[in-house]
Design a protein around this motif. Sequence first.
Motif, PDB file in Angstrom:
ATOM      1  N   LEU A 189       0.845  -1.184   0.000  1.00 53.07           N
ATOM      2  CA  LEU A 189       0.000   0.000   0.000  1.00 53.07           C
ATOM      3  C   LEU A 189       0.884   1.239   0.000  1.00 53.07           C
ATOM      4  O   LEU A 189       1.779   1.374   0.832  1.00 53.07           O
ATOM      5  CB  LEU A 189      -0.902   0.025   1.239  1.00 53.07           C
ATOM      6  CG  LEU A 189      -1.682  -1.254   1.559  1.00 53.07           C
ATOM      7  CD1 LEU A 189      -2.539  -1.029   2.806  1.00 53.07           C
ATOM      8  CD2 LEU A 189      -2.535  -1.674   0.382  1.00 53.07           C
ATOM      9  N   GLU A 190       0.605   2.168  -0.926  1.00 53.14           N
ATOM     10  CA  GLU A 190       1.452   3.346  -1.030  1.00 53.14           C
ATOM     11  C   GLU A 190       0.706   4.606  -0.610  1.00 53.14           C
ATOM     12  O   GLU A 190      -0.157   5.104  -1.331  1.00 53.14           O
ATOM     13  CB  GLU A 190       1.980   3.532  -2.453  1.00 53.14           C
ATOM     14  CG  GLU A 190       2.934   4.708  -2.550  1.00 53.14           C
ATOM     15  CD  GLU A 190       3.567   4.869  -3.917  1.00 53.14           C
ATOM     16  OE1 GLU A 190       4.560   5.625  -4.009  1.00 53.14           O
ATOM     17  OE2 GLU A 190       3.089   4.245  -4.888  1.00 53.14           O
ATOM     18  N   PRO A 191       1.044   5.158   0.564  1.00 51.81           N
ATOM     19  CA  PRO A 191       0.519   6.481   0.920  1.00 51.81           C
ATOM     20  C   PRO A 191       1.188   7.539   0.049  1.00 51.81           C
ATOM     21  O   PRO A 191       2.402   7.507  -0.163  1.00 51.81           O
ATOM     22  CB  PRO A 191       0.911   6.625   2.396  1.00 51.81           C
ATOM     23  CG  PRO A 191       2.067   5.699   2.592  1.00 51.81           C
ATOM     24  CD  PRO A 191       1.888   4.576   1.617  1.00 51.81           C
ATOM     25  N   LEU A 192       0.400   8.465  -0.466  1.00 50.73           N
ATOM     26  CA  LEU A 192       0.874   9.414  -1.472  1.00 50.73           C
ATOM     27  C   LEU A 192       0.650  10.862  -1.041  1.00 50.73           C
ATOM     28  O   LEU A 192      -0.179  11.133  -0.159  1.00 50.73           O
ATOM     29  CB  LEU A 192       0.157   9.160  -2.805  1.00 50.73           C
ATOM     30  CG  LEU A 192       0.377   7.796  -3.452  1.00 50.73           C
ATOM     31  CD1 LEU A 192      -0.625   7.562  -4.573  1.00 50.73           C
ATOM     32  CD2 LEU A 192       1.799   7.687  -3.979  1.00 50.73           C
ATOM     33  N   SER A 193       1.355  11.762  -1.725  1.00 50.07           N
ATOM     34  CA  SER A 193       1.251  13.193  -1.410  1.00 50.07           C
ATOM     35  C   SER A 193       0.772  14.020  -2.595  1.00 50.07           C
ATOM     36  O   SER A 193       0.785  15.251  -2.523  1.00 50.07           O
ATOM     37  CB  SER A 193       2.629  13.717  -0.963  1.00 50.07           C
ATOM     38  OG  SER A 193       3.555  13.678  -2.044  1.00 50.07           O
ATOM     39  N   ASP A 194       0.352  13.381  -3.675  1.00 45.18           N
ATOM     40  CA  ASP A 194       0.070  14.108  -4.912  1.00 45.18           C
ATOM     41  C   ASP A 194      -1.061  15.115  -4.782  1.00 45.18           C
ATOM     42  O   ASP A 194      -1.021  16.181  -5.390  1.00 45.18           O
ATOM     43  CB  ASP A 194      -0.259  13.116  -6.031  1.00 45.18           C
ATOM     44  CG  ASP A 194       0.909  12.207  -6.328  1.00 45.18           C
ATOM     45  OD1 ASP A 194       1.737  12.558  -7.180  1.00 45.18           O
ATOM     46  OD2 ASP A 194       1.004  11.133  -5.704  1.00 45.18           O
ATOM     47  N   ASN A 195      -2.095  14.760  -4.018  1.00 42.73           N
ATOM     48  CA  ASN A 195      -3.187  15.709  -3.799  1.00 42.73           C
ATOM     49  C   ASN A 195      -3.938  15.329  -2.521  1.00 42.73           C
ATOM     50  O   ASN A 195      -3.854  14.177  -2.067  1.00 42.73           O
ATOM     51  CB  ASN A 195      -4.126  15.786  -5.011  1.00 42.73           C
ATOM     52  CG  ASN A 195      -4.861  14.486  -5.253  1.00 42.73           C
ATOM     53  OD1 ASN A 195      -5.648  14.044  -4.410  1.00 42.73           O
ATOM     54  ND2 ASN A 195      -4.614  13.847  -6.394  1.00 42.73           N
ATOM     55  N   PRO A 196      -4.679  16.247  -1.920  1.00 38.95           N
ATOM     56  CA  PRO A 196      -5.340  15.991  -0.637  1.00 38.95           C
ATOM     57  C   PRO A 196      -6.571  15.111  -0.733  1.00 38.95           C
ATOM     58  O   PRO A 196      -7.163  14.779   0.304  1.00 38.95           O
ATOM     59  CB  PRO A 196      -5.716  17.398  -0.155  1.00 38.95           C
ATOM     60  CG  PRO A 196      -5.825  18.211  -1.397  1.00 38.95           C
ATOM     61  CD  PRO A 196      -4.798  17.658  -2.338  1.00 38.95           C
ATOM     62  N   ASP A 197      -6.959  14.704  -1.932  1.00 34.16           N
ATOM     63  CA  ASP A 197      -8.118  13.829  -2.071  1.00 34.16           C
ATOM     64  C   ASP A 197      -7.777  12.351  -1.856  1.00 34.16           C
ATOM     65  O   ASP A 197      -8.671  11.523  -1.688  1.00 34.16           O
ATOM     66  CB  ASP A 197      -8.742  13.992  -3.461  1.00 34.16           C
ATOM     67  CG  ASP A 197      -9.429  15.334  -3.633  1.00 34.16           C
ATOM     68  OD1 ASP A 197     -10.096  15.768  -2.675  1.00 34.16           O
ATOM     69  OD2 ASP A 197      -9.289  15.936  -4.707  1.00 34.16           O
ATOM     70  N   LEU A 198      -6.500  12.015  -1.869  1.00 35.71           N
ATOM     71  CA  LEU A 198      -6.091  10.617  -1.719  1.00 35.71           C
ATOM     72  C   LEU A 198      -6.374  10.114  -0.307  1.00 35.71           C
ATOM     73  O   LEU A 198      -6.023  10.748   0.689  1.00 35.71           O
ATOM     74  CB  LEU A 198      -4.610  10.474  -2.043  1.00 35.71           C
ATOM     75  CG  LEU A 198      -4.279  10.575  -3.533  1.00 35.71           C
ATOM     76  CD1 LEU A 198      -2.856  11.079  -3.747  1.00 35.71           C
ATOM     77  CD2 LEU A 198      -4.480   9.218  -4.206  1.00 35.71           C
ATOM     78  N   PHE A 199      -6.979   8.941  -0.226  1.00 32.68           N
ATOM     79  CA  PHE A 199      -7.355   8.373   1.070  1.00 32.68           C
ATOM     80  C   PHE A 199      -6.132   7.992   1.899  1.00 32.68           C
ATOM     81  O   PHE A 199      -6.058   8.278   3.092  1.00 32.68           O
ATOM     82  CB  PHE A 199      -8.237   7.134   0.852  1.00 32.68           C
ATOM     83  CG  PHE A 199      -8.469   6.325   2.100  1.00 32.68           C
ATOM     84  CD1 PHE A 199      -9.360   6.759   3.074  1.00 32.68           C
ATOM     85  CD2 PHE A 199      -7.791   5.121   2.310  1.00 32.68           C
ATOM     86  CE1 PHE A 199      -9.568   6.018   4.229  1.00 32.68           C
ATOM     87  CE2 PHE A 199      -7.994   4.379   3.456  1.00 32.68           C
ATOM     88  CZ  PHE A 199      -8.883   4.828   4.424  1.00 32.68           C
TER      89      PHE A 199
END
Length: 310
Positions: A189-199
């Motif tokens: 599972l990859e937590p991401l920083s691309d935009n604030p909509d990502l869970f």
Amino acid sequence: MERRKFLQNGTLAGISALALGSLGQSAQAAGPHSELDTKGKTFNLNYAPHDGMFRNSGGSTFLDQIKYMYDQGFRAIEDNGMLGRSPEEQSKIGDLLSKLGMQMGVFVVDTGNNWKTSLTTGKQEFVDAFLNTCRKSVEVAKRVNAKWATVVPGYFERNLPIGIQTANVVEALRRGAEIFEPHGLVMVLEPLSDNPDLFLRTAEQSYEVCKAVKSPSCKILYDIYHMQRNTGNLIPVMDWCWDEIAYIQIGDNPGRKEPGTGEINYKNIFKHLHSKGYKGVMGMEHGIAGKGKEGEDALIKAYREADSFL
């Protein structure tokens, strides 16, 4: 001795001393981690370039680039878009990796819904798409001998409480893990920083989800670039989540380029990972600061420098 012969002998001795001195200074200037010493040698950690990273130096095809990567000392690759390649190309890549003794890193379990509101909703259509892609991913993994596949749960469902969204994601991941487990494939599972909509945004949140899924086929992909942007505190967070981390990715910040182009102390992080006994893949999921072959040479040099922690 005649004065003329004495002067001749003295001149020859001086020239010899200068020549030896120059060689010694050159060797000293090169240092223990010079390009002469390190070219083609394996690294202390298992860094994995991707398609296109060495197109100017290795060639236009991924297969040619993989051969070039091997010659530079890399022993792994990763390919986010592997799922979209033809079975024939996947098999060729897998065969070449096997021949060279190289390791396949992650590819993305791309349902087409990774960048929209999907698994958080609990809707069956999104769960079905995820599970179908998991089954397809198993077949791809067999062709390239992959052990890890990246999973992104998609965006928040803003109309549902966070606890309900989390439960929906956990339930979908449990069913995906049931598909992967018999084949030894791990979804990371990859937590991401691309935009604030990502869970999925932080390693700590991912840790909680993995503990809830309770499967060896559900672990964390700790992307250092994204975690620096979202939380910082890189090494302590890494240590807190360590027993659920199965894969690492790299990228400096700001800019998401190779180590040494931003603010992250990669030599120190690499040293820490090595001291923890990390033997997994280190995905080079970033761009290149320079251009052309010179930029690719500089990228390799940057990794040699960051890897010189011993």
